[in-house]
Design an enzyme around this catalytic site. Structure first.
Site, PDB file in Angstrom:
ATOM      1  N   SER A 121       0.830  -1.200   0.000  1.00  0.00           N
ATOM      2  CA  SER A 121       0.000   0.000   0.000  1.00  0.00           C
ATOM      3  C   SER A 121       0.870   1.258   0.000  1.00  0.00           C
ATOM      4  O   SER A 121       1.650   1.466  -0.926  1.00  0.00           O
ATOM      5  CB  SER A 121      -0.963  -0.044   1.186  1.00  0.00           C
ATOM      6  N   ASP A 215     -10.210  -3.621  -4.914  1.00  0.00           N
ATOM      7  CA  ASP A 215      -9.315  -2.653  -4.296  1.00  0.00           C
ATOM      8  C   ASP A 215      -9.366  -1.366  -5.099  1.00  0.00           C
ATOM      9  O   ASP A 215      -9.223  -1.390  -6.327  1.00  0.00           O
ATOM     10  CB  ASP A 215      -7.888  -3.215  -4.274  1.00  0.00           C
ATOM     11  N   HIS A 245      -8.160  -5.003  -0.559  1.00  0.00           N
ATOM     12  CA  HIS A 245      -6.956  -4.325  -0.108  1.00  0.00           C
ATOM     13  C   HIS A 245      -6.600  -4.782   1.303  1.00  0.00           C
ATOM     14  O   HIS A 245      -7.462  -4.875   2.175  1.00  0.00           O
ATOM     15  CB  HIS A 245      -7.169  -2.810  -0.122  1.00  0.00           C
TER      16      HIS A 245
END
Length: 286
Positions: A121, A215, A245
């Site tokens: 991320s 996501d 995610h």
């Protein structure tokens, strides 16, 4: 099921020690060094420099320790976790500076070993930025591992607008993270914030990219795959269908173990034959 129930339990038992380095501007950067039991110290294996996620606002070494331990176990490599400074108290480019200083410190501490940058991320954003910086500075990287990375600041992509993707990380939260990290929207277009916008991706380290089906960041991660391949960079990519995610840090979700295995196998192939042309590899889904 709550996010806490899904989240990372303790990872495999392994040797570790903590240290602190001083950044270029006097910041104190904590590092955690993890060594898997199967580490073969006779073959100069790679060292993985790991940047955690959390939107540049949340997270610390303790909260991502299980993920880093599973990464070490999956790759058989030493993993060094980096506790970079967080926004909004320390906005961009503080995290970039800390990430870079930590990378150089690990390289200097392990001069005989190959260096891999890894992040998930927002940490994937930092890992991608480190690969760009390493190329510019002549620092040799063996690989960049980008796990559902943030690589752009475009909220109009289809994956941002898809209702099925508004799960643990939704579009509104991602906008809020950007507001904390880079309040000045004009600065978000700099490659140190949005690596997809770099003028030239040629010559970057080989990449392993993991994206998740549901996501908001899926489209930009896969746009980065395309940009790297177009620039002639070796890329191995897999989109994990039905996953959201953050799934790799949630072992109770389907796909987490498979993602670690994918990263371990892909990294082993790159370390064995770094000169191989991986730009024609078939897209993988699971």
């Amino acid at each position: 099921m709550t996010a806490r129930q899904l989240s990372d339990p303790p990872g495999p038992v392994m040797t570790h020690h903590d240290s602190v380095i001083t950044g270029a501007d006097g910041s104190r950067i904590a590092l955690r060094w993890l060594q898997p039991p199967a580490l073969d110290t006779s073959s100069d294996p790679a060292v993985l420099v790991f940047y955690h996620g959390g939107g540049w606002v949340l997270g610390e070494i303790a909260g991502f320790d299980g993920t880093a331990r599973r990464l070490a176990a999956a790759t058989g490599c030493e993993v060094v976790m980096v506790e970079y400074r967080l926004a909004p108290e320390h906005p961009y480019p503080a995290a970039v500076g800390d990430a870079w200083h930590a990378l150089l410190a690990v390289r200097d501490s392990r001069p005989q070993q190959r260096i891999v940058v890894v992040g998930d991320s927002a940490g994937g954003n930092l890992a991608a930025v480190m690969a760009l910086r390493a190329k510019a500075a002549g620092v040799d990287l063996a690989c960049q591992v980008l796990i559902y990375p943030v690589v752009d600041t475009d909220f109009d992509r289809a994956s941002y607008r898809c209702p099925q993707n508004q799960l643990l990380l939704d579009a509104a939260t991602m906008r809020w993270f950007w507001d904390q990290y880079v309040p000045d929207e004009t600065r978000r277009r700099h490659p140190d914030a949005s690596p997809l916008r770099a003028a030239d991706h040629r010559g970057l380290a080989p990449a392993i990219v993991v994206t998740a089906d549901n996501d908001v960041l899926a489209d930009e991660g896969e746009a980065y795959v395309t940009a790297l391949r177009t620039a002639g960079v070796r890329v191995t990519h897999r989109r994990f269908e039905g996953q959201m995610h953050g799934f790799i840090g949630m072992p109770r979700l389907p796909g987490s173990a498979a993602a670690f295995a994918f990263i371990g196998d892909s990294l082993a192939a790159i370390l064995v034959d770094p000169a191989a042309d991986g730009t024609t590899e078939q897209e993988q889904r699971s």
